[in-house]
Design a protein around this motif. Structure first.
Motif, PDB file in Angstrom:
ATOM      1  N   GLU A 179       0.793  -1.155   0.125  1.00  0.00           N
ATOM      2  CA  GLU A 179      -0.108   0.132  -0.048  1.00  0.00           C
ATOM      3  C   GLU A 179       0.814   1.441   0.032  1.00  0.00           C
ATOM      4  O   GLU A 179       0.627   2.279  -0.651  1.00  0.00           O
ATOM      5  CB  GLU A 179      -0.938   0.046   1.256  1.00  0.00           C
ATOM      6  CG  GLU A 179      -1.905  -1.011   1.053  1.00  0.00           C
ATOM      7  CD  GLU A 179      -3.092  -0.871   2.378  1.00  0.00           C
ATOM      8  OE1 GLU A 179      -4.209  -1.317   2.042  1.00  0.00           O
ATOM      9  OE2 GLU A 179      -2.698  -0.369   3.121  1.00  0.00           O
ATOM     10  N   ALA A 234       3.813   1.793  -1.292  1.00  0.00           N
ATOM     11  CA  ALA A 234       4.490   1.802  -2.449  1.00  0.00           C
ATOM     12  C   ALA A 234       3.511   2.389  -3.623  1.00  0.00           C
ATOM     13  O   ALA A 234       3.744   3.118  -4.262  1.00  0.00           O
ATOM     14  CB  ALA A 234       4.839   0.340  -3.088  1.00  0.00           C
ATOM     15  N   LEU A 235       2.169   1.727  -3.417  1.00  0.00           N
ATOM     16  CA  LEU A 235       1.010   2.342  -4.418  1.00  0.00           C
ATOM     17  C   LEU A 235       0.705   3.748  -3.888  1.00  0.00           C
ATOM     18  O   LEU A 235       0.542   4.624  -5.203  1.00  0.00           O
ATOM     19  CB  LEU A 235      -0.242   1.358  -4.220  1.00  0.00           C
ATOM     20  CG  LEU A 235      -0.143  -0.010  -4.700  1.00  0.00           C
ATOM     21  CD1 LEU A 235      -1.321  -0.873  -4.336  1.00  0.00           C
ATOM     22  CD2 LEU A 235       0.100  -0.162  -6.199  1.00  0.00           C
ATOM     23  N   SER A 236       0.716   4.200  -2.917  1.00  0.00           N
ATOM     24  CA  SER A 236       0.374   5.349  -2.511  1.00  0.00           C
ATOM     25  C   SER A 236       1.514   6.318  -3.023  1.00  0.00           C
ATOM     26  O   SER A 236       1.251   7.361  -3.173  1.00  0.00           O
ATOM     27  CB  SER A 236       0.179   5.698  -0.889  1.00  0.00           C
ATOM     28  OG  SER A 236       1.534   5.501  -0.323  1.00  0.00           O
ATOM     29  N   LEU A 237       2.688   5.897  -3.208  1.00  0.00           N
ATOM     30  CA  LEU A 237       3.896   6.732  -3.695  1.00  0.00           C
ATOM     31  C   LEU A 237       3.904   6.828  -5.201  1.00  0.00           C
ATOM     32  O   LEU A 237       4.799   7.228  -5.796  1.00  0.00           O
ATOM     33  CB  LEU A 237       5.083   6.068  -3.113  1.00  0.00           C
ATOM     34  CG  LEU A 237       5.567   6.557  -1.527  1.00  0.00           C
ATOM     35  CD1 LEU A 237       6.573   5.388  -1.098  1.00  0.00           C
ATOM     36  CD2 LEU A 237       5.704   7.751  -1.387  1.00  0.00           C
ATOM     37  N   GLY A 238       2.770   6.235  -5.848  1.00  0.00           N
ATOM     38  CA  GLY A 238       2.661   6.157  -7.127  1.00  0.00           C
ATOM     39  C   GLY A 238       3.207   5.107  -7.967  1.00  0.00           C
ATOM     40  O   GLY A 238       2.910   5.189  -9.227  1.00  0.00           O
ATOM     41  N   ALA A 239       3.480   4.144  -7.531  1.00  0.00           N
ATOM     42  CA  ALA A 239       4.348   2.999  -7.870  1.00  0.00           C
ATOM     43  C   ALA A 239       3.060   2.011  -8.647  1.00  0.00           C
ATOM     44  O   ALA A 239       1.791   2.024  -8.105  1.00  0.00           O
ATOM     45  CB  ALA A 239       5.123   1.920  -7.070  1.00  0.00           C
ATOM     46  N   SER A 240       3.066   1.548  -9.985  1.00  0.00           N
ATOM     47  CA  SER A 240       2.070   0.653 -10.342  1.00  0.00           C
ATOM     48  C   SER A 240       1.990  -0.778  -9.646  1.00  0.00           C
ATOM     49  O   SER A 240       3.046  -1.038  -8.954  1.00  0.00           O
ATOM     50  CB  SER A 240       2.437   0.543 -11.900  1.00  0.00           C
ATOM     51  OG  SER A 240       3.686  -0.435 -12.041  1.00  0.00           O
ATOM     52  N   GLY A 241       1.035  -1.441  -9.930  1.00  0.00           N
ATOM     53  CA  GLY A 241       0.990  -2.753  -9.551  1.00  0.00           C
ATOM     54  C   GLY A 241       2.193  -3.746  -9.615  1.00  0.00           C
ATOM     55  O   GLY A 241       2.786  -4.329  -8.953  1.00  0.00           O
ATOM     56  N   THR A 244       5.188  -2.900 -10.683  1.00  0.00           N
ATOM     57  CA  THR A 244       6.595  -2.062 -10.041  1.00  0.00           C
ATOM     58  C   THR A 244       6.472  -2.672  -8.601  1.00  0.00           C
ATOM     59  O   THR A 244       7.333  -2.850  -7.832  1.00  0.00           O
ATOM     60  CB  THR A 244       6.639  -0.603 -10.495  1.00  0.00           C
ATOM     61  OG1 THR A 244       6.489  -0.313 -11.742  1.00  0.00           O
ATOM     62  CG2 THR A 244       7.721  -0.056  -9.770  1.00  0.00           C
ATOM     63  N   THR A 245       5.341  -2.422  -8.022  1.00  0.00           N
ATOM     64  CA  THR A 245       5.211  -2.692  -6.529  1.00  0.00           C
ATOM     65  C   THR A 245       5.725  -4.189  -6.298  1.00  0.00           C
ATOM     66  O   THR A 245       6.243  -4.408  -5.486  1.00  0.00           O
ATOM     67  CB  THR A 245       3.725  -2.450  -6.151  1.00  0.00           C
ATOM     68  OG1 THR A 245       3.350  -1.152  -6.215  1.00  0.00           O
ATOM     69  CG2 THR A 245       3.730  -2.904  -4.664  1.00  0.00           C
ATOM     70  N   THR A 270       9.755  -4.204  -6.895  1.00  0.00           N
ATOM     71  CA  THR A 270      10.364  -3.608  -6.033  1.00  0.00           C
ATOM     72  C   THR A 270      10.112  -3.664  -4.710  1.00  0.00           C
ATOM     73  O   THR A 270      10.819  -3.343  -3.729  1.00  0.00           O
ATOM     74  CB  THR A 270      10.342  -2.086  -6.328  1.00  0.00           C
ATOM     75  OG1 THR A 270       8.750  -1.639  -6.210  1.00  0.00           O
ATOM     76  CG2 THR A 270      10.916  -1.916  -7.886  1.00  0.00           C
TER      77      THR A 270
END
Lengths: 302, 365
Positions: A194, A196-203, A205-206, A209
């Motif tokens: 969550e 990572a997603l809130s920082l703008g990463a795509s599914g 990429t999350t 990474t």
């Protein structure tokens, strides 16, 4: 023991004395005799049932000298068995890596109907006898099986060929990666993802990474166990392989044939190679456990 | 409740550049498997405001925050960022800075890489050059007072430091709003207090619209411009700390903000009666019939017998700040807890007069 000095006077002296004496040892500590007996039983048992056979394998392998040992590997059938085993592991392990990650990801991160059924299903290969697993595939893909006529018509051979061995191996080794990852991923929860997603990463990429790095050591551990089993599997593979020398014999099957032919030295020589692979796997596993105990925490036992 | 001025700027891109926008939620409802976690919540937050969502566990405060963030979606209602309808935007599109209770730092990345994460996962076209990212990380490390720790891993930091890294990481993406979910919940009392002051300081410097969730009344009152109190999925009251403390809208708000004493009274003929005797309390047009007066222990004083409400000391206990005295109202079973200075000593069965400095009348339920 400050509680005792401040205890109400109404408590009789001998009672507080008793608790004081007992408190000197942790309550779970047993007497030395009991400890010794338990340790003794464990060691004798391990030595008799695990260490002794392992030593025997290597002793028997080298009994007739180093040349005989090497000769066992120069035989074409032995080389083909080794090649086949490595090929099967090279296909089955990556497949199970992908299946295992996908399954544990689905189970740990989402809730959906039939989840507990899926978890039970993943355990099936552990509880079913390998012979039964093999027979199932013969029943499906064999000449008299459900898909037999179709496969024959299209000139595809699965049973008594490489695909059958791979399928049986995948089936038997499926739980290793998933079993390793499910508790780990469940413990880690979704918060890192969550974040990572809130920082703008795509599914994706999350996943790449954050999720993968979080499970990497558990994953490697599962892959090691999966690989060890993939190379050593006997029962299921024996049913689907057909024991065609030089073609569909894996190392464990080759060892059995040699043994049945009273070629003890060669049988143990090839066996020693399998045992060596197992030892290397164990060593790698121990190093992982020792080095990355924290990241492996939360894994269930086997 | 005031209506907020519209977002800082009229258009979306301008609002993003200006840094921060107001938030408005209207009619937010959320159901989890048939049970209502939120029920018709309306709330407007001004641009640049620091607001606390306060409530007991299970009140729906975290759910509301996650709906605003886009980590969860409401069953009904809409979310606006400035003038933009954000209801159906994904969490990535909303550009919020979210800080989690347990930090959610990426364990395998250094402090610097954690802070840079949001910038370095951007598509190549939008990604700032490496040097710019490094500069930004350095800036943020200074802002959260962690310069020099950029090469540490999260495991090598204390809880307070981790939460500061988490905040820096959230600020790095230049979020439109900052959302914090019990940011100090996992820290010990001393660190909590320090970080409170520090967060207020950061907020005053960066000016982000900030919502933080807490169950700690002190934290909410001390830190926030306004406090929104939730209970059972509904908004009980929104107001400045003074407003909610001095003029609580419901007995729940009152009792949630500290110890209270409830006095069962009766409103009859424009007078408030306690155990049959009239009290010096203005009924303020309360309906006739049974009602309850709520008091805080520090809003009652004890005086010599003969003035105020007659009472008898039932018990007294020493506390850190003074004494807590239980007074039985004469000729009744009503017990009132009173906080008195340590110098005042009373004995059990002493007769006293009770003076209510402040009394809030609510109809009995």
């Amino acid at each position: 023991m400050s509680e005792h000095s401040s205890a109400p006077a109404s408590i009789p002296a001998d009672v507080s004395g008793t608790t004081g004496r007992a408190a000197r040892h942790a309550v779970t500590t047993e007497s030395r005799l009991v400890q010794g007996v338990a340790l003794g039983i464990a060691f004798v048992f391990l030595a008799l049932f695990l260490l002794l056979p392992l030593i025997t394998v290597f002793l028997e392998a080298f009994k007739r000298g180093f040349d005989t040992y090497l000769a066992a590997f120069s035989e074409p059938d032995a080389q083909s068995a080794i090649r086949l085993t490595l090929t099967v592991a090279a296909i089955a392990v990556p497949l199970n890596l992908v299946f295992g990650v996908a399954a544990s990801w689905a189970i740990a991160k989402f809730s959906f109907p039939g989840k507990s059924f899926l978890i039970t299903l993943i355990d099936l290969p552990f509880s079913v006898s390998p012979v039964v697993s093999g027979l199932v595939f013969v029943l499906l893909f064999g000449a008299q099986g459900y898909f037999g006529p179709f496969l024959q018509a299209h000139n595809i051979s699965i049973i008594f060929a490489l695909p059958g061995i791979v399928i049986a191996t995948v089936f038997v080794t499926f739980p290793f990666v998933a079993r390793e990852l499910i508790p780990l991923m469940q413990e880690q929860g979704n918060t890192d993802e969550e974040a990572a997603l809130s920082l703008g990463a795509s599914g994706f990429t999350t996943f790449r990474t954050v999720t993968l790095p979080n499970i990497r050591w558990g994953l490697l551990y599962g892959v090691l166990l999966c690989n060890a089993r993939a190379m050593g599997e006997f029962g299921a593979v024996a049913v689907v392989s057909g024991h065609i020398r030089g073609l569909t014999n894996t190392m464990p099957l080759h060892i059995e044939i040699l043994y049945n032919e009273y070629n003890i030295a060669a049988a143990f020589a090839v066996a020693s190679l399998l045992a060596l692979l197992a030892l290397i796997t164990l060593a790698a596993k121990s190093i992982l456990e020792w080095r990355f105990a924290d990241s492996l925490a939360g894994r269930g036992g086997h | 409740m005031q209506t907020p001025s519209p977002g800082v700027a009229g258009t979306r891109s301008a609002a993003v550049q200006a840094g921060t926008v107001g938030i408005r939620v209207s009619g937010i409802g959320k159901e989890f498997r048939g049970s209502k976690a939120l029920d018709g919540v309306d709330l407007a937050i001004h641009p640049g405001e620091l607001i606390a969502l306060l409530g007991p566990s299970g009140s729906g405060k975290t759910t509301l925050l996650r709906i605003i963030a886009g980590l969860e979606f409401a069953t009904t209602g809409s979310v606006f960022f400035g003038t933009e309808d954000a209801t159906h935007l994904t969490v990535q599109q909303r550009r919020v800075g979210f800080v989690f209770q347990h930090y959610a730092l990426f364990k395998h990345l250094t402090v610097a890489d954690n802070i840079a994460y949001g910038l370095s996962v951007r598509p190549r076209k939008e990604r700032p050059p490496q040097a710019a990212i490094r500069r930004k990380v350095q800036e943020l490390l200074e802002l959260v007072q962690l310069d020099g720790l950029d090469r540490r891993y999260p495991a090598q930091l204390s809880g307070g430091q981790r939460q500061r890294v988490a905040l820096a990481r959230a600020l790095a993406v230049e979020p439109r709003v900052l959302l914090l979910d019990e940011p100090f919940g996992a820290l010990d009392a001393k660190v909590r207090k320090d970080l409170r002051r520090w967060l207020r300081d950061i907020h005053d410097r960066t000016g982000h619209t900030t919502i933080f969730v807490t169950h700690d009344q002190d934290e909410a009152l001390e830190l926030a411009d306004r406090v929104a109190i939730l209970a059972n999925g509904r908004l009980e009251q929104v107001g400045t700390p003074d407003e909610i403390y001095e003029k609580p809208a419901s007995p729940f708000v009152l009792s949630f903000l500290g110890d209270t004493v409830a006095l069962p009274v009766e409103v009859k003929g424009g007078k408030v009666l306690l155990a049959g005797d009239p009290l010096d309390v203005d009924p303020e047009g309360a309906a006739e019939g049974r009602a309850t007066i709520y008091l805080r222990p520090n809003e009652v004083t004890l005086a010599p017998y003969g003035t105020g409400i007659p009472g008898i000391i039932a018990s007294q206990r020493r506390t850190v700040n003074g004494r807590r005295v239980e007074v039985r109202v004469a000729f009744s079973d009503v017990l009132i807890e009173v906080e008195v200075p340590a110098e005042q000593t009373w004995s059990v069965n002493d007769r006293v007069g009770l003076h209510l400095r402040k009394a809030r009348l609510f109809p009995a339920d």
